[in-house]
Scaffold this motif. Structure first.
Motif, short mmCIF file in Angstrom:
data_model
loop_
_atom_site.label_atom_id
_atom_site.label_comp_id
_atom_site.label_asym_id
_atom_site.label_seq_id
_atom_site.Cartn_x
_atom_site.Cartn_y
_atom_site.Cartn_z
N HIS A 1 57.87 -9.63 34.08
CA HIS A 1 56.51 -9.47 34.59
C HIS A 1 55.52 -10.43 33.96
N ALA A 2 54.45 -10.65 34.71
CA ALA A 2 53.21 -11.07 34.07
C ALA A 2 52.42 -9.80 33.80
N SER A 3 52.03 -9.62 32.57
CA SER A 3 51.17 -8.49 32.22
C SER A 3 49.73 -8.98 32.21
N VAL A 4 48.91 -8.35 33.05
CA VAL A 4 47.54 -8.81 33.21
C VAL A 4 46.59 -7.83 32.55
N TYR A 5 45.83 -8.32 31.58
CA TYR A 5 44.83 -7.52 30.89
C TYR A 5 43.46 -7.88 31.45
N ASP A 6 42.62 -6.87 31.62
CA ASP A 6 41.26 -7.10 32.12
C ASP A 6 40.35 -7.18 30.90
N PHE A 7 39.69 -8.33 30.76
CA PHE A 7 38.91 -8.51 29.53
C PHE A 7 37.79 -7.50 29.39
N THR A 8 37.18 -7.10 30.50
CA THR A 8 36.10 -6.11 30.41
C THR A 8 36.64 -4.81 29.81
N LYS A 9 37.87 -4.45 30.20
CA LYS A 9 38.49 -3.26 29.62
C LYS A 9 38.82 -3.48 28.14
N VAL A 10 39.25 -4.68 27.83
CA VAL A 10 39.55 -4.99 26.42
C VAL A 10 38.29 -4.81 25.58
N LYS A 11 37.22 -5.37 26.09
CA LYS A 11 35.95 -5.31 25.35
C LYS A 11 35.49 -3.86 25.19
N ALA A 12 35.65 -3.10 26.25
CA ALA A 12 35.25 -1.69 26.20
C ALA A 12 36.11 -0.92 25.18
N ALA A 13 37.41 -1.22 25.16
CA ALA A 13 38.29 -0.54 24.21
C ALA A 13 37.94 -0.90 22.78
N ILE A 14 37.60 -2.18 22.57
CA ILE A 14 37.17 -2.59 21.23
C ILE A 14 35.91 -1.83 20.84
N ASP A 15 34.95 -1.83 21.75
CA ASP A 15 33.65 -1.21 21.44
C ASP A 15 33.79 0.28 21.19
N SER A 16 34.72 0.93 21.92
CA SER A 16 34.87 2.38 21.78
C SER A 16 35.98 2.75 20.78
N GLU A 17 36.55 1.73 20.12
CA GLU A 17 37.64 1.98 19.16
C GLU A 17 38.74 2.83 19.78
N ASP A 18 39.10 2.41 20.98
CA ASP A 18 40.15 3.10 21.74
C ASP A 18 41.51 2.57 21.27
N TYR A 19 41.96 3.10 20.11
CA TYR A 19 43.17 2.59 19.45
C TYR A 19 44.34 3.53 19.68
N GLN A 20 45.53 2.95 19.84
CA GLN A 20 46.74 3.78 19.86
C GLN A 20 47.43 3.77 18.51
N GLY A 21 46.83 3.11 17.54
CA GLY A 21 47.39 3.09 16.20
C GLY A 21 47.03 1.79 15.50
N THR A 22 47.72 1.53 14.41
CA THR A 22 47.54 0.25 13.71
C THR A 22 48.91 -0.34 13.44
N ASP A 23 48.93 -1.64 13.18
CA ASP A 23 50.19 -2.29 12.79
C ASP A 23 50.41 -2.04 11.29
N PRO A 24 51.54 -2.50 10.72
CA PRO A 24 51.81 -2.21 9.30
C PRO A 24 50.76 -2.76 8.35
N PHE A 25 49.89 -3.66 8.83
CA PHE A 25 48.87 -4.24 7.96
C PHE A 25 47.49 -3.65 8.23
N GLY A 26 47.45 -2.66 9.11
CA GLY A 26 46.18 -2.00 9.37
C GLY A 26 45.38 -2.57 10.51
N VAL A 27 45.93 -3.51 11.21
CA VAL A 27 45.18 -4.07 12.34
C VAL A 27 45.20 -3.06 13.49
N PRO A 28 44.03 -2.73 14.03
CA PRO A 28 44.00 -1.73 15.11
C PRO A 28 44.63 -2.26 16.39
N ILE A 29 45.40 -1.37 17.04
CA ILE A 29 46.09 -1.71 18.29
C ILE A 29 45.38 -0.97 19.42
N LEU A 30 44.87 -1.73 20.37
CA LEU A 30 44.18 -1.11 21.52
C LEU A 30 45.19 -0.33 22.35
#
Lengths: 666, 666
Positions: free
Chosen positions: B367-396
């Motif tokens: 597949h091509a996985s298509v991300y919508d930047f407006t959604k990305v920005k909204a998730a960042i702004d709302s801290e819509d995280y599904q977890g963090t990586d082993p170094f603590g980086v938040p995963i949208l």
């Protein structure tokens, strides 16, 4: 960008929905709607004249089809060779020769390229030579025809010669030729690949130090004609069975081998028989340019190489820097060297396909001077001399040997031939190609003989030219390529250094026609040879498993899959590594600072095109390992670090995952 | 040579004396007798189908006309760049970047090239780097469109970047980027040429020695995202105003800049988030290839570079090896670094022209996985995280940001765009190009949106692809070039190393059509950019008199004709030499062993294309001096001899007479 086709192409999109227009020259050409629904709508009007459309069709090679001819082009001071398809003029490959090429891993830590390059740099040089000035390629021949086995190319800058094997298109040998410093056009192969001839260009001091005052130019400087024996099995140059002939300190220039009628002879043009040395060493302070054009005639050198072979066999040589040399006086005494006068500062000497006519291009004289070899031979046999040069070399009587002078135009440089008895000579000053008829021995009698029949302007400043197999005993006619040195406004500007312009000319019509401009932006070719592609019958697509490309034999370091190993002997770390899509085995090298790494890489694939790279960051190591090939790398591990070695040739879907670690512990 | 066109061409010569045949696909095309007497007789039947004839006409650029597009192609491990005309696919020039080029005098004793190359080799290296692995060219941009001023290119092998000025098409700067060892696809320019971004590929030890045990991969190894400031006057990289962001030790791969909607952001794909190190350091002995494909998802890195600029301005950085570094924890705390899950081992991340869609090519996912930047920005702004990586980086949260997954085929790698809202993705495993529609924000609604509409097989193994200005905010459509890594049997055999195959595809019809196979035999390009030729408005054909090409200012060593001189200061021998058709003034250099020669060459010509060479045999000195250019050469005269210096670029009728003597007395 004023005169590009983009405007018409863009504006025309969708203009024409159908209609066939195949008109006279000057009319526009379109395509009609066909069985395909989209043809008419998308094709439109390309704004090509009929003549241009014909040229497009004649030069087009459809996807997946092959060009019928190959050009092997020198790269000039790029130190490389180029391989170009004709008529598409597509660049198929650049072959590194005297210069390093990291794409091919040539000279970047791999043994084949490094060994060749280092062997070509003499011991007394302070650093290896990493460039050359390739000028005149010479394909191997059998009975005067190209045979597609080997290719030789000279280094005009450093007096060297290289041999390329046309099985794998790689450089196998570079020889630094003793007793000469530079070599220009004196590179040719004799008709059965007995020898490669290479002569000096600018003479050099034959003194112990390699230095001599320019006041002693006549006494201390010498030229040389070198006859390098070709090993009939490998194509390598066999220096032990090679020899040189000492020549006066003139500037020996273009050369050619006799063939058929003139078999057994070689011919070299010369200039600066004035022995001018420039503003130093001359009371009149003339530049070398001015001083070297004073004489009305220079000397065509005529060498009987079969007689020279006998003189060598008889032991009448001295040895200088490891090379057997026939002294100038011996060459005179044994009657193997004669001169004939030729108009001043000529450029090319080209022997026609029958071997009868020696065609000298005037450069500063608007004629081709044609010598008849039978007359030359008779004059030699009868000692028909008009005098000797300052060194005692006999000069044949001009009137006895000159057959014709054909007025061609300004600045004749080089001549090639077709299958109908015509010659084609480049005119540098007129920036044109002159087509002219040879004489009776090439099938042209009466009024037709030795006359110019057509002149084609080219763009711009043509140097060499080539016709299809046009310097063999069987030229093919059909195509001519003009090697123009300047392109000026023929291509869009790409900076202050302009590409050259190879122009493809169609010889099949009643008039010569330029079909294509082809930019050369990777070097500055001088001469090229054009060979029918069907003669390249021995080209390998993969090596036999475990091949050392230097010898084509199995490498002592070859492994098969499963034989990978790391062997440490003190500080010597031997790694036998297999290379296969998409991993190295082993993919970890446990080194320490001070170790000497000996890496033996075998590409265990046999799929054509499955080449892998091997790069070590920041270590100047870059290998290209073709299927079946073995490459060895020796490396001093002189600094600590974790180095992410990787495959540098995109090989597979997991190419990026093809990496590993060279660990160098402090 | 089985399937070449030569047989039909030869057999056909003279077959047809006239007749117009313009038929449906599959029919043969000929030309009728026209107003020209010879057309019918010589043209004959070229045995082309209608489709092939159309392709011939569409790709043909008549002699003297220009291509409407330029391709700037990386050369891969050749270390160079290539400039190619579209649609003719003619190679206009090779630009040396990380490797020496004697034709252009780049790195052979001339200061400009040597200075650039040596500056690009860090102090602690035992020898200068003379190769690179160029991958991802990045043209300068203004408001998201190419502006034709500068060109940047990374060195994947050695973690470096170079800048080329498109006024003279020469490399002006090489920077060895601190704290990274290798760099692959993380090279792009932001929409107003604020920065060149370059990220590390394989992480490297951030230890003092540069070495770390692979057991400490997670602890000691790090990646970095580098934002190199572009000087708006010169295009040079301004390291004092550049910064890096520390990244976890994943393998950071392809990258792209946000534009329009996503302006101010950068995106980097990653793989080997498993942190596999190969057979060493892992109990299971997995190869790196096997170990790095275990996870179902890797991480799309989302970087807010405008926020990072502010963090740097606020002084929240440390300095490591001279570079300002935003630590990983700071990047997390300041919310300038986020991850989004992406299917395992993706390759390209490409932002569509409106900046709305981030298209990730699956490589190991069809597949091509298509991300919508407006959604990305909204998730960042709302801290819509599904977890963090082993170094603590938040995963949208994947579901919050993923807009669509478009099934394309096997091995999607890279995506480019046209002017109608379509995307074109290369499929390595399927060896094809997939054309697919983007969504509503690119003008495709309903059933059309996010669907594949066409697949075109290509030959063979496509890596990258490019469309005309296809990664700008204003793509042109019209042309696509497939960058095939293998050519196999598409070209006649030229040895065990095969050329690559650039295939030109016509996008103007209702279906994609391959028009031309184009061999690449001078390197191994990875990515290319295609720019409209009319944007290259600042290209120089000659320099102003006395120009230093490093600065474009007048050189302090420039002379005019008449100012030539030789100045000896002890062992320092300064020679101010003019260069002009067809002589050097002076043409004599009076040296002695032990002297240091400082040669200052000024080409006093102003005629376009009047380039001269300057070569000294056996000294590894080779300069190319364009009209108006000043070149300086420093040379230790370390051995005696009489050296015939000469012009190595064919310049005039008396080019061969353009020589002189470097005398080095014992």
């Amino acid at each position: 960008m004023g005169n590009g086709p983009q405007v018409s192409r863009r504006a025309a999109l969708g203009m024409l929905a159908g209609g066939v227009v195949v008109g006279a020259a000057g009319a526009r050409v379109g395509f009609g709607a066909s069985g395909e629904g989209d043809v008419g709508g998308t094709q439109g009007d390309l704004n090509l004249t009929t003549e241009e459309a014909q040229a497009a069709l004649k030069t087009y090679v459809p996807p997946g089809k092959y060009d019928p001819y190959f050009i092997f082009a020198s790269g000039g001071h790029s130190g490389q060779m180029g391989v170009i398809g004709v008529p598409s003029m597509r660049l198929l490959k650049i072959i590194p020769v005297f210069s390093r090429d990291s794409w091919q891993g040539y000279g970047f830590g791999t043994d084949a390229g490094n060994v060749v390059l280092e062997a070509g740099s003499a011991d007394d040089k302070s650093d290896p030579l990493y460039w050359g000035d390739t000028h005149h390629p010479a394909l191997s021949e059998t009975e005067g025809d190209y045979d597609g086995r080997w290719l030789y190319i000279n280094d005009r800058a450093n007096g060297r010669i290289a041999m390329i094997d046309l099985r794998d298109f790689k450089t196998k040998q570079i020889v630094d030729i003793p007793n000469i410093q530079t070599s220009h056009g004196g590179c040719f192969v004799t008709p059965n690949s007995e020898y490669v001839h290479i002569s000096s260009m600018t003479p050099s001091p034959w003194t112990d130090s390699g230095y001599a005052s320019l006041d002693r130019y006549k006494e201390d400087f010498r030229g040389a004609s070198s006859w390098l024996k070709i090993d009939q099995q490998t194509g390598h140059l066999d220096m032990a069975n090679s020899f040189q002939i000492e020549l006066p300190p003139y500037t020996q220039d273009l050369a050619d081998a006799g063939k058929l009628t003139s078999f057994g002879f070689g011919f070299i043009n010369s200039y600066n028989t004035e022995m001018a040395t420039g503003t130093a060493g001359k009371a009149d302070g003339q530049t070398l340019e001015a001083g070297s054009v004073a004489n009305d005639f220079d000397f065509l050198h005529i060498i009987d190489w079969q007689k020279a072979e006998q003189v060598v066999a008889d032991g009448k040589t001295t040895v200088r820097n490891g090379m057997k040399v026939i002294g100038l006086q011996t060459a005179i005494d044994e009657k193997l060297l004669h001169f004939a006068p030729e108009p001043r500062n000529p450029h090319g000497i080209d022997v026609n396909p029958t071997g009868d006519y020696l065609c000298v291009s005037g450069k500063l004289d608007p004629h081709a001077s044609v010598y008849d070899f039978t007359k030359v031979k008779a004059a030699i046999d009868s000692e028909d001399y008009q005098g000797t040069d300052p060194f005692g070399v006999p000069i044949l009587t001009l009137e006895s040997v000159l057959e014709a002078q054909v007025e061609l135009g300004q600045g004749p440089l080089h001549t090639q031939f077709d299958d109908k008895g015509y010659a084609y000579t480049s005119l540098f000053v007129d920036t044109a190609v002159a087509k002219w008829a040879l004489g009776p021995k090439a099938g042209h009698d009466g009024a037709d003989a030795f006359t110019r029949v057509e002149t084609l302007p080219v763009q711009n400043n043509i140097g060499h030219l080539v016709t299809a197999e046009g310097d063999t005993v069987n030229p093919n006619g059909q195509w001519l390529v003009a090697l123009n040195k300047w392109s000026i406004d023929r291509f869009p500007p790409v900076g202050t250094l302009h590409p050259q312009n190879f122009q493809l000319v169609d010889l099949t019509g009643s008039n010569m026609k330029i079909l294509l401009d082809s930019p050369i932006g990777w070097g500055e070719p001088h001469y090229v040879q054009m060979i029918s592609a069907d003669k390249l019958t021995n080209v390998m697509q993969v090596y036999e498993p475990g091949t050392d490309p230097a010898t084509f034999a199995t490498s002592e370091f070859a492994i098969e899959a499963g034989e990978e190993r790391v062997e440490r002997k003190g500080k010597d770390l031997h790694v036998y590594m297999s290379v296969l899509r998409s991993h190295y085995t082993p993919d970890f090298i446990p080194g320490k600072v001070g170790d000497k790494l000996h890496l033996h890489l075998t590409n265990v694939e046999q799929t054509p095109d499955a080449t892998h790279g091997f790069a070590i960051p920041q270590y100047n190591v870059e290998a290209s390992i073709d299927p079946g090939e073995v490459v060895n790398i020796d490396l001093d591990l002189n600094r600590a670090g974790s180095f992410a070695m990787y495959c540098s040739e995109f090989c597979s879907a997991l190419h990026l995952e093809m990496q590993g670690w060279l660990q160098v512990q402090p």
